[in-house]
Write a protein that holds these residues in place. Structure first.
Motif, PDB file in Angstrom:
ATOM      1  N   VAL A   1      21.076  18.339   3.518  1.00  0.00           N
ATOM      2  CA  VAL A   1      21.735  19.603   3.780  1.00  0.00           C
ATOM      3  C   VAL A   1      22.876  19.374   4.770  1.00  0.00           C
ATOM      4  N   GLN A   2      23.977  20.045   4.577  1.00  0.00           N
ATOM      5  CA  GLN A   2      25.108  19.944   5.496  1.00  0.00           C
ATOM      6  C   GLN A   2      25.400  21.321   6.069  1.00  0.00           C
ATOM      7  N   PRO A   3      25.075  21.536   7.354  1.00  0.00           N
ATOM      8  CA  PRO A   3      25.403  22.828   7.964  1.00  0.00           C
ATOM      9  C   PRO A   3      26.913  22.959   8.179  1.00  0.00           C
ATOM     10  N   VAL A   4      27.433  24.155   7.980  1.00  0.00           N
ATOM     11  CA  VAL A   4      28.847  24.443   8.194  1.00  0.00           C
ATOM     12  C   VAL A   4      28.960  25.717   9.023  1.00  0.00           C
ATOM     13  N   GLU A   5      29.509  25.580  10.237  1.00  0.00           N
ATOM     14  CA  GLU A   5      29.625  26.712  11.144  1.00  0.00           C
ATOM     15  C   GLU A   5      30.937  27.452  10.940  1.00  0.00           C
ATOM     16  N   SER A   6      30.905  28.749  11.276  1.00  0.00           N
ATOM     17  CA  SER A   6      32.123  29.564  11.290  1.00  0.00           C
ATOM     18  C   SER A   6      31.917  30.711  12.255  1.00  0.00           C
ATOM     19  N   GLY A   7      33.011  31.380  12.608  1.00  0.00           N
ATOM     20  CA  GLY A   7      32.915  32.574  13.430  1.00  0.00           C
ATOM     21  C   GLY A   7      33.316  32.387  14.878  1.00  0.00           C
ATOM     22  N   GLY A   8      33.645  31.172  15.275  1.00  0.00           N
ATOM     23  CA  GLY A   8      34.078  30.969  16.646  1.00  0.00           C
ATOM     24  C   GLY A   8      35.441  31.590  16.906  1.00  0.00           C
ATOM     25  N   GLY A   9      35.833  31.599  18.177  1.00  0.00           N
ATOM     26  CA  GLY A   9      37.128  32.151  18.520  1.00  0.00           C
ATOM     27  C   GLY A   9      37.251  32.409  19.999  1.00  0.00           C
ATOM     28  N   LEU A  10      38.281  33.175  20.348  1.00  0.00           N
ATOM     29  CA  LEU A  10      38.560  33.535  21.739  1.00  0.00           C
ATOM     30  C   LEU A  10      38.148  34.985  21.958  1.00  0.00           C
ATOM     31  N   VAL A  11      37.401  35.237  23.014  1.00  0.00           N
ATOM     32  CA  VAL A  11      36.930  36.580  23.320  1.00  0.00           C
ATOM     33  C   VAL A  11      36.935  36.773  24.832  1.00  0.00           C
ATOM     34  N   GLN A  12      37.115  37.994  25.264  1.00  0.00           N
ATOM     35  CA  GLN A  12      37.070  38.288  26.698  1.00  0.00           C
ATOM     36  C   GLN A  12      35.623  38.371  27.172  1.00  0.00           C
ATOM     37  N   ALA A  13      35.432  38.112  28.442  1.00  0.00           N
ATOM     38  CA  ALA A  13      34.113  38.244  29.044  1.00  0.00           C
ATOM     39  C   ALA A  13      33.560  39.644  28.781  1.00  0.00           C
ATOM     40  N   GLY A  14      32.277  39.694  28.429  1.00  0.00           N
ATOM     41  CA  GLY A  14      31.641  40.944  28.083  1.00  0.00           C
ATOM     42  C   GLY A  14      31.695  41.279  26.603  1.00  0.00           C
ATOM     43  N   GLY A  15      32.479  40.525  25.866  1.00  0.00           N
ATOM     44  CA  GLY A  15      32.623  40.768  24.436  1.00  0.00           C
ATOM     45  C   GLY A  15      31.531  40.106  23.620  1.00  0.00           C
ATOM     46  N   SER A  16      31.684  40.190  22.294  1.00  0.00           N
ATOM     47  CA  SER A  16      30.681  39.680  21.365  1.00  0.00           C
ATOM     48  C   SER A  16      31.321  38.828  20.279  1.00  0.00           C
ATOM     49  N   LEU A  17      30.549  37.904  19.768  1.00  0.00           N
ATOM     50  CA  LEU A  17      30.922  37.117  18.606  1.00  0.00           C
ATOM     51  C   LEU A  17      29.662  36.871  17.787  1.00  0.00           C
ATOM     52  N   ARG A  18      29.844  36.708  16.473  1.00  0.00           N
ATOM     53  CA  ARG A  18      28.732  36.299  15.638  1.00  0.00           C
ATOM     54  C   ARG A  18      29.095  35.001  14.935  1.00  0.00           C
ATOM     55  N   LEU A  19      28.326  33.978  15.181  1.00  0.00           N
ATOM     56  CA  LEU A  19      28.509  32.709  14.497  1.00  0.00           C
ATOM     57  C   LEU A  19      27.638  32.685  13.243  1.00  0.00           C
ATOM     58  N   SER A  20      28.162  32.032  12.230  1.00  0.00           N
ATOM     59  CA  SER A  20      27.415  31.853  10.985  1.00  0.00           C
ATOM     60  C   SER A  20      27.265  30.377  10.697  1.00  0.00           C
ATOM     61  N   CYS A  21      26.173  30.040  10.051  1.00  0.00           N
ATOM     62  CA  CYS A  21      25.925  28.656   9.635  1.00  0.00           C
ATOM     63  C   CYS A  21      25.457  28.691   8.194  1.00  0.00           C
ATOM     64  N   ALA A  22      26.318  28.224   7.311  1.00  0.00           N
ATOM     65  CA  ALA A  22      25.962  28.132   5.903  1.00  0.00           C
ATOM     66  C   ALA A  22      25.524  26.708   5.611  1.00  0.00           C
ATOM     67  N   ALA A  23      24.739  26.553   4.563  1.00  0.00           N
ATOM     68  CA  ALA A  23      24.238  25.226   4.227  1.00  0.00           C
ATOM     69  C   ALA A  23      24.717  24.832   2.846  1.00  0.00           C
ATOM     70  N   SER A  24      25.159  23.609   2.738  1.00  0.00           N
ATOM     71  CA  SER A  24      25.511  23.081   1.424  1.00  0.00           C
ATOM     72  C   SER A  24      24.557  21.939   1.110  1.00  0.00           C
ATOM     73  N   GLY A  25      24.297  21.733  -0.136  1.00  0.00           N
ATOM     74  CA  GLY A  25      23.417  20.649  -0.542  1.00  0.00           C
ATOM     75  C   GLY A  25      22.011  21.103  -0.838  1.00  0.00           C
ATOM     76  N   ARG A  26      21.422  21.866   0.052  1.00  0.00           N
ATOM     77  CA  ARG A  26      20.086  22.409  -0.172  1.00  0.00           C
ATOM     78  C   ARG A  26      20.033  23.788   0.456  1.00  0.00           C
ATOM     79  N   THR A  27      19.006  24.551   0.093  1.00  0.00           N
ATOM     80  CA  THR A  27      18.899  25.890   0.645  1.00  0.00           C
ATOM     81  C   THR A  27      18.415  25.826   2.085  1.00  0.00           C
ATOM     82  N   VAL A  28      18.975  26.707   2.908  1.00  0.00           N
ATOM     83  CA  VAL A  28      18.630  26.730   4.330  1.00  0.00           C
ATOM     84  C   VAL A  28      17.166  27.116   4.520  1.00  0.00           C
ATOM     85  N   SER A  29      16.558  27.769   3.525  1.00  0.00           N
ATOM     86  CA  SER A  29      15.159  28.181   3.648  1.00  0.00           C
ATOM     87  C   SER A  29      14.207  26.995   3.729  1.00  0.00           C
ATOM     88  N   SER A  30      14.678  25.804   3.392  1.00  0.00           N
ATOM     89  CA  SER A  30      13.843  24.603   3.465  1.00  0.00           C
ATOM     90  C   SER A  30      13.763  24.019   4.866  1.00  0.00           C
TER      91      SER A  30
END
Length: 123
Positions: A1-30
């Motif tokens: 499985v190869q994890p691939v992250e996304s969702g990073g960036g620049l944010v001010q203190a007190g703010g929010s971000l959501r990172l995602s990790c998708a999987a290629s090759g096999r299902t993440v449920s494994s």
């Protein structure tokens, strides 16, 4: 499985971000999944982990109550919701997977790592 992250960036203190990790090759449920981060000049450190079933989670004390890890096996994706961000949360965030079923905070338990996504929190 190869994890691939996304969702990073620049944010001010007190703010929010959501990172995602998708999987290629096999299902993440494994796999149990984790998030780690590495700031410049520092060791890579544990942030959060979730068991294969999603029924168990673990958090570093520094993010407890602010970050939430979750998984959507139907979408083959793991998420890290980050709220009340602080400048000290600035780092490259890595998604990782391991074949055992439990949520692990131990870096060496993880067999597969993504390339990372930069999170920068300005004061």
């Amino acid at each position: 499985v190869q994890p691939v992250e996304s969702g990073g960036g620049l944010v001010q203190a007190g703010g929010s971000l959501r990172l995602s990790c998708a999987a290629s090759g096999r299902t993440v449920s494994s796999y149990a999944m984790g998030w780690f981060r590495q700031a410049p000049g520092k060791e890579r450190e544990f942030v959060a982990a979730i068991s294969r079933s999603g029924g168990s989670t673990r958090y570093a004390d520094s993010v407890k109550g602010r970050f939430t890890i979750s998984r959507d096996n139907a979408k083959n994706t793991v998420y890290l919701q980050m709220n009340s961000l602080k400048p000290e949360d600035t780092a490259v965030y890595y998604c990782a997977a391991h074949s055992n079923p439990w949520a692990s905070s131990i870096k060496h338990d993880y067999d597969y790592w993504g390339q990372g996504t930069q999170v920068t929190v300005s004061s």
